[in-house]
Scaffold this active site. Structure first.
Site, mmCIF file in Angstrom:
data_model
loop_
_atom_site.group_PDB
_atom_site.id
_atom_site.type_symbol
_atom_site.label_atom_id
_atom_site.label_comp_id
_atom_site.label_asym_id
_atom_site.label_seq_id
_atom_site.Cartn_x
_atom_site.Cartn_y
_atom_site.Cartn_z
ATOM 1 N N ARG A 1 8.848 -26.976 -2.081
ATOM 2 C CA ARG A 1 8.127 -27.088 -0.821
ATOM 3 C C ARG A 1 6.891 -26.188 -0.907
ATOM 4 O O ARG A 1 6.992 -24.983 -1.166
ATOM 5 C CB ARG A 1 8.992 -26.631 0.351
ATOM 6 C CG ARG A 1 8.242 -26.724 1.680
ATOM 7 C CD ARG A 1 8.935 -25.941 2.774
ATOM 8 N NE ARG A 1 8.180 -26.028 4.024
ATOM 9 C CZ ARG A 1 8.131 -25.071 4.932
ATOM 10 N NH1 ARG A 1 8.784 -23.939 4.737
ATOM 11 N NH2 ARG A 1 7.434 -25.241 6.030
ATOM 12 N N HIS B 1 4.889 -29.297 8.848
ATOM 13 C CA HIS B 1 6.176 -29.991 9.025
ATOM 14 C C HIS B 1 6.085 -31.450 8.565
ATOM 15 O O HIS B 1 6.844 -32.298 9.026
ATOM 16 C CB HIS B 1 6.631 -29.967 10.496
ATOM 17 C CG HIS B 1 6.922 -28.613 11.047
ATOM 18 N ND1 HIS B 1 6.687 -28.289 12.372
ATOM 19 C CD2 HIS B 1 7.430 -27.494 10.459
ATOM 20 C CE1 HIS B 1 7.029 -27.029 12.573
ATOM 21 N NE2 HIS B 1 7.485 -26.528 11.433
ATOM 22 N N ASN C 1 12.659 -23.745 -1.709
ATOM 23 C CA ASN C 1 11.760 -23.383 -0.617
ATOM 24 C C ASN C 1 11.632 -21.864 -0.657
ATOM 25 O O ASN C 1 12.503 -21.143 -0.164
ATOM 26 C CB ASN C 1 12.332 -23.860 0.715
ATOM 27 C CG ASN C 1 11.433 -23.534 1.897
ATOM 28 O OD1 ASN C 1 10.422 -22.855 1.751
ATOM 29 N ND2 ASN C 1 11.804 -24.003 3.073
ATOM 30 N N ARG D 1 5.258 -18.203 18.711
ATOM 31 C CA ARG D 1 3.839 -18.540 18.625
ATOM 32 C C ARG D 1 3.353 -19.131 19.940
ATOM 33 O O ARG D 1 4.063 -19.895 20.593
ATOM 34 C CB ARG D 1 3.580 -19.542 17.492
ATOM 35 C CG ARG D 1 3.935 -19.038 16.118
ATOM 36 C CD ARG D 1 3.681 -20.105 15.069
ATOM 37 N NE ARG D 1 4.354 -19.805 13.815
ATOM 38 C CZ ARG D 1 4.920 -20.704 13.028
ATOM 39 N NH1 ARG D 1 4.891 -21.988 13.357
ATOM 40 N NH2 ARG D 1 5.513 -20.349 11.910
ATOM 41 N N GLU E 1 14.587 -32.303 5.581
ATOM 42 C CA GLU E 1 13.398 -32.041 4.773
ATOM 43 C C GLU E 1 13.737 -31.896 3.296
ATOM 44 O O GLU E 1 12.964 -32.314 2.429
ATOM 45 C CB GLU E 1 12.697 -30.786 5.298
ATOM 46 C CG GLU E 1 12.133 -30.964 6.704
ATOM 47 C CD GLU E 1 11.555 -29.692 7.277
ATOM 48 O OE1 GLU E 1 10.358 -29.432 7.059
ATOM 49 O OE2 GLU E 1 12.304 -28.957 7.940
#
Length: 403
Positions: free
Chosen positions: A96, A185, A12, A246, A389
């Protein structure tokens, strides 16, 4: 790939970091995990944990110039544990990749054409795809003979019907600039929705699940029979739930207002909405543990931030209940979802008429295992399902190269 190749390295790559895990796909066991951070700085740091041996964490600090140097350092750490990248047991490297647009709906073996398409998607993922591309190219240079597989954050959401993915703007403009809801996601939503069905003792095709991935970044999805039919993030990861830094959903005219009245340019508005909003904008903290501590001490700003966060969460639970028609389970996952019992309690409180409830004693239990936190009488199961993940990326990668 040899018959004995059962390992997958998951990478990743961020703009200044590389997270990695080496897994044995015979049982999903982690052989090594690690992180390289502050790449390109004098105080770069590599943390490596060889789980296949003594599990003793090793840390090194010093300048790591770029991603190539970072991956070479990772390869050296793995080799020191007898897990080197040159091992015949390594089947593939899974990457990823944040944005796959409409083009990539499944894990994909990377070739020049695939890499070129990922590059073409940079304008809709300028913060993420360039770093992903750098990681891919570096890994290819280190092992050009090995299958490299891209697993896309957006892929799980490509099953959304067109009416859920479309924004109500001029169609020609939207199509010309690839403006639509993509969602993110996706590996987490795929993994958690499937694990929730297992927890219920059912096949994923039989279950409707609302997945709430609540970390510093946060997203919700409506999953009907194993397929995503709606998700909260959109063209970018900015839309949807209130997050650590955010804003989530906001009136688009706020951006025009800030330009006209506050004299802010595009970059300043971008930084405001992505890095200075959400929980940190509301109360100065984006750590839910600290926010709860402040609430317990009577801090009103922290209380307001928490209430705004929960209000948005409830709205999405209600909206996705309507989208699905029948909800079998609500699953909380990721850092906040897995660990913040007050968030789970507050999000479900008052939804009894919708068949949802939380058992206080079950909710207070801390565990790394998937578990129910709803009482037996609840019509809708409420679950905590730790996400994985990296395992999802490894499983998708291994299945593809063995197909």
């Amino acid at each position: 790939m040899t018959a004995t190749a059962t390992r997958v390295l998951v990478l990743n790559s961020g703009s200044s970091s590389v997270k990695y895990q080496l897994l044995d796909m015979r049982d999903g066991a982690r052989l090594a995990v690690g992180l390289v951070e502050r790449i390109g700085e004098e105080n770069s740091r590599l943390v490596h944990t060889p789980l296949a041996t003594d599990g003793a964490k090793r840390e090194t600090e010093g300048p790591i110039a770029d991603h190539e140097a970072a991956l070479k350092a990772v390869a050296a750490e793995l080799a020191a544990d007898g897990l080197g990248l040159d091992s015949p047991e390594l089947a593939a490297i899974g990457h990823r990749v944040v944005h796959g647009g409409q083009e990539f709906t499944a894990p994909t073996v990377i070739d020049d054409a695939v890499l070129a398409e990922i590059e073409r998607l940079v304008p809709v993922a300028p913060l993420h795809n360039p770093a992903n591309i750098t990681g891919i190219r570096t890994a290819q240079a280190l092992r050009p003979d090995l299958p490299q597989v891209a697993v896309f954050d957006t892929a799980f959401h490509t099953t959304m019907p067109e009416y859920a993915a479309r924004y109500a703007i001029d169609t020609e403009t939207a199509d010309a600039h690839r403006i639509r809801r993509y969602g993110f996601h996706g590996t987490s939503h795929a993994y958690v929705s499937r694990k929730t069905a297992e927890l219920l003792g059912k096949d994923p095709s039989e279950v409707n699940v609302i997945v709430l991935h609540l970390g510093n970044g946060a997203s919700a999805s409506a999953v009907a029979g194993g397929r995503c039919v709606d998700t909260s993030m959109g063209l970018t990861p900015l839309e949807g739930l209130v997050m650590g830094t955010r804003s989530g959903d906001i009136d688009p005219a706020v951006t025009f207002h800030l330009k006209r009245v506050a004299g802010m340019d595009e970059d300043e508005v971008d930084v405001l909405l992505n890095k200075k909003s959400g929980l940190i904008g509301l109360c100065g903290d984006n750590d839910m543990r600290e926010i709860r501590r402040r609430i317990d001490e009577g801090d009103e700003r922290a209380r307001l931030a928490f209430d705004v966060y929960i209000h948005r969460l409830k709205k999405y639970i209600g909206a996705y209940s309507a989208v699905l028609g029948r909800v079998d389970a609500v699953a909380f996952t990721a850092g906040v979802g897995e660990n913040a019992a007050p968030v789970r309690e507050a999000a479900i409180a008052g939804l009894e008429e919708m068949g949802m409830a939380v058992d206080a004693s079950l909710n207070a239990v801390r565990s790394d295992e998937p578990r129910m936190i709803s009482p037996d009488y609840a019509r809708v199961a409420v679950a905590v399902v730790p996400t994985d993940e990296e395992l999802e990326i490894a499983q998708q990668t291994y299945a593809l190269v063995n197909a």
